[in-house]
Design an enzyme around this catalytic site. Structure first.
Site, PDB file in Angstrom:
ATOM      1  N   CYS A 150      -6.888  -9.027   4.198  1.00  0.00           N
ATOM      2  CA  CYS A 150      -7.957  -9.579   3.366  1.00  0.00           C
ATOM      3  C   CYS A 150      -7.946 -11.107   3.375  1.00  0.00           C
ATOM      4  CB  CYS A 150      -7.857  -9.016   1.952  1.00  0.00           C
ATOM      5  SG  CYS A 150      -6.182  -8.960   1.284  1.00  0.00           S
TER       6      CYS A 150
HETATM    7  N1  LIG Z   1      -5.538  -3.352  -1.211  1.00  0.00           N
HETATM    8  C1  LIG Z   1      -6.141  -4.227  -0.418  1.00  0.00           C
HETATM    9  O1  LIG Z   1      -6.959  -5.038  -0.870  1.00  0.00           O
HETATM   10  C2  LIG Z   1      -5.861  -4.246   1.059  1.00  0.00           C
HETATM   11  C3  LIG Z   1      -6.648  -5.069   1.865  1.00  0.00           C
HETATM   12  C4  LIG Z   1      -6.401  -5.104   3.248  1.00  0.00           C
HETATM   13  C5  LIG Z   1      -5.377  -4.329   3.774  1.00  0.00           C
HETATM   14  N2  LIG Z   1      -4.627  -3.543   2.964  1.00  0.00           N
HETATM   15  C6  LIG Z   1      -3.553  -2.751   3.582  1.00  0.00           C
HETATM   16  O2  LIG Z   1      -4.015  -1.394   3.643  1.00  0.00           O
HETATM   17  C7  LIG Z   1      -2.899  -0.510   3.463  1.00  0.00           C
HETATM   18  C8  LIG Z   1      -3.184   0.400   2.282  1.00  0.00           C
HETATM   19  O3  LIG Z   1      -3.333  -0.416   1.128  1.00  0.00           O
HETATM   20  P1  LIG Z   1      -3.698   0.183  -0.307  1.00  0.00           P
HETATM   21  O4  LIG Z   1      -3.897  -0.994  -1.191  1.00  0.00           O
HETATM   22  O5  LIG Z   1      -4.787   1.186  -0.179  1.00  0.00           O
HETATM   23  O6  LIG Z   1      -2.308   0.920  -0.658  1.00  0.00           O
HETATM   24  P2  LIG Z   1      -1.979   1.939  -1.807  1.00  0.00           P
HETATM   25  O7  LIG Z   1      -3.045   1.851  -2.862  1.00  0.00           O
HETATM   26  O8  LIG Z   1      -0.567   1.647  -2.204  1.00  0.00           O
HETATM   27  O9  LIG Z   1      -2.060   3.371  -1.072  1.00  0.00           O
HETATM   28  C9  LIG Z   1      -1.173   3.764  -0.091  1.00  0.00           C
HETATM   29  C10 LIG Z   1      -1.537   5.170   0.414  1.00  0.00           C
HETATM   30  O10 LIG Z   1      -0.652   5.516   1.492  1.00  0.00           O
HETATM   31  C11 LIG Z   1      -0.034   6.797   1.241  1.00  0.00           C
HETATM   32  N3  LIG Z   1       1.338   6.691   1.762  1.00  0.00           N
HETATM   33  C12 LIG Z   1       2.342   5.908   1.300  1.00  0.00           C
HETATM   34  N4  LIG Z   1       3.451   6.055   2.066  1.00  0.00           N
HETATM   35  C13 LIG Z   1       3.121   6.949   3.031  1.00  0.00           C
HETATM   36  C14 LIG Z   1       3.857   7.519   4.124  1.00  0.00           C
HETATM   37  N5  LIG Z   1       5.117   7.170   4.374  1.00  0.00           N
HETATM   38  N6  LIG Z   1       3.221   8.408   4.917  1.00  0.00           N
HETATM   39  C15 LIG Z   1       1.925   8.776   4.693  1.00  0.00           C
HETATM   40  N7  LIG Z   1       1.177   8.259   3.673  1.00  0.00           N
HETATM   41  C16 LIG Z   1       1.777   7.363   2.847  1.00  0.00           C
HETATM   42  C17 LIG Z   1      -0.124   6.984  -0.263  1.00  0.00           C
HETATM   43  O11 LIG Z   1      -0.241   8.357  -0.584  1.00  0.00           O
HETATM   44  P3  LIG Z   1       1.014   9.341  -0.725  1.00  0.00           P
HETATM   45  O12 LIG Z   1       2.198   8.501  -1.088  1.00  0.00           O
HETATM   46  O13 LIG Z   1       0.602  10.324  -1.776  1.00  0.00           O
HETATM   47  O14 LIG Z   1       1.148   9.997   0.641  1.00  0.00           O
HETATM   48  C18 LIG Z   1      -1.431   6.272  -0.624  1.00  0.00           C
HETATM   49  O15 LIG Z   1      -2.535   7.152  -0.477  1.00  0.00           O
HETATM   50  C19 LIG Z   1      -1.656  -1.403   3.251  1.00  0.00           C
HETATM   51  O16 LIG Z   1      -0.973  -1.544   4.460  1.00  0.00           O
HETATM   52  C20 LIG Z   1      -2.260  -2.724   2.802  1.00  0.00           C
HETATM   53  O17 LIG Z   1      -1.442  -3.828   3.135  1.00  0.00           O
HETATM   54  C21 LIG Z   1      -4.849  -3.480   1.625  1.00  0.00           C
END
Ligand SMILES: NC(=O)c1ccc[n+]([C@@H]2O[C@H](COP(=O)([O-])OP(=O)(O)OC[C@H]3O[C@@H](n4cnc5c(N)ncnc54)[C@H](OP(=O)(O)O)[C@@H]3O)[C@@H](O)[C@H]2O)c1
Length: 344
Positions: A150
């Site tokens: 982001c």
């Molecule tokens: N939030 C933002 O604004 C943003 C912006 C750009 C990029 N990102 C990137 O996008 C990614 C996701 O971000 P988020 O904010 O959506 O994260 P989040 O809210 O913490 O969600 C993470 C998701 O991944 C799953 N997960 C966690 N560990 C896992 C594993 N070992 N194997 C399979 N699934 C797993 C979780 O579900 P379960 O644990 O139930 O499986 C959950 O659905 C991150 O890498 C982040 O850096 C985020």
């Protein structure tokens, strides 16, 4: 119809993918994973999606089911796509990774910033950095897309016109950036609590944030050489939004910066260069796949100030990921992404 799988469907970028894909006429979500919520219907967890995904429930990640999709999004913490992407790619499934796993081209640099060895360095040669405004042609041919972060999206789009034109002093660039709390994801942490983040603002990771090497990698490409960047992220009490205030010094103050920015982004459907003198607001891009930019040169001096705003979950993550899907599958790049931001 493009058959879509999503790994990490319960997180903020996962549910944002679902919201956007619910309106996409050419994409159908077939698999959505969560280890902790397996068996739960999607709409039971996210009532905003009621009526859009009847019959779809979270399931534990299963590589066979995912490999049966045309494309799989990884909306997971770093390291997860390293472990699973190779198998999917070998089965002919395309991968769009929202995490940082394939953003840095140098595996050693990735290991340094993420504190663990790179889990799939052999795939880096296939990874295309999914910033369409820079890599549209490579994205078309790709099978593995690394969706930019982001802060890196807002910051690179703001600096690119100056660096590509070669008019900025690239040794002393400054990116002063503010993020909403959803940038930290849905996982519980004290710093994200309402009482900790509300009515307060603070800088963090001034010593070095993980997005620094990613931004520098993109700025080096644009400048055609080394760059010196000071990047200071801040946490602000809003749910969505990134505001990047960018500073660069120019030697030639006669360049028409407004015209330069307008020309650079004239054909870009998701970058809006505002009229001279504007101040873009994060709320104007809330929910929309837009980067809104204004360029200033206060008091006619040699310091350029660029203001660049995005929604971290849309142009900063899931919207940009869908934009990549559209390019990858030869669809209209705007498909499912043309709605305006939510205001007020
Ligand atoms: N939030 C933002 O604004 C943003 C912006 C750009 C990029 N990102 C990137 O996008 C990614 C996701 O971000 P988020 O904010 O959506 O994260 P989040 O809210 O913490 O969600 C993470 C998701 O991944 C799953 N997960 C966690 N560990 C896992 C594993 N070992 N194997 C399979 N699934 C797993 C979780 O579900 P379960 O644990 O139930 O499986 C959950 O659905 C991150 O890498 C982040 O850096 C985020």
């Amino acid at each position: 119809m493009v058959k879509v799988g999503i790994v990490g469907g319960t997180g903020y970028t996962g549910v944002e993918l679902l919201r956007l894909l619910a309106q996409h006429p050419q994409a159908e979500v077939a698999v959505i994973t969560s280890r902790s919520e397996a068996g739960l219907a999607v709409a039971d967890m996210y009532p905003n999606l009621r009526g859009h995904y009847d019959g779809l429930a979270f399931s534990v990640p299963d590589s066979k089911a995912l490999a049966a999709c045309d494309v799989v999004f990884f909306a997971t913490p770093h390291g997860v796509a390293h472990a699973l992407a190779g198998e999917l790619l070998a089965a002919g499934t395309k991968v769009i990774d929202l995490s940082a796993d394939f953003r840095l081209q140098d595996a050693d640099e990735w290991a340094k910033w993420y504190g663990q060895p790179h889990g799939a360095p052999e795939l880096l040669k296939d990874a295309v950095y999914g910033l369409p405004e820079v890599n549209r042609e490579q994205i078309r041919q790709a099978r593995l897309i690394a969706v930019p972060g982001c802060y890196p999206t807002a910051t690179q789009l703001g600096f690119l016109p100056l660096l590509e034109a070669g008019i900025a002093d690239t040794s002393r660039l400054i990116a002063d950036c503010k993020s909403g709390v959803s940038g930290a994801g849905r996982g519980a942490s004290v710093g994200s609590l309402f009482c900790e983040a509300g009515e307060s603002m603070k800088a963090y990771a001034v010593k070095g944030h993980r997005h620094l090497p990613e931004i520098c990698q993109g700025l080096r490409r644009a400048a055609g050489g080394d760059v010196g960047l000071t990047f200071v992220p801040h946490l602000t009490p809003m749910i969505r939004g990134i505001h990047s205030t960018l500073y660069a010094t120019v030697a030639d103050t006669s360049v028409d910066l407004q015209a330069l920015f307008e020309k650079r982004y004239a054909d870009e459907p998701f970058v809006d260069v505002m009229p001279a003198g504007s101040h873009p607001e994060t709320r104007s891009v809330r929910g929309a796949n837009v980067c809104r930019i204004a360029v200033h040169r206060p008091q006619g001096g040699d310091l350029v100030v660029v203001l660049s705003v995005i929604d971290n979950l849309v142009k900063g993550a899931s919207g940009q990921a869908v934009q990549n899907l559209n390019i990858l599958f030869g669809l209209d790049e705007r498909m499912g992404l043309s709605h305006a931001g939510l205001l007020p």
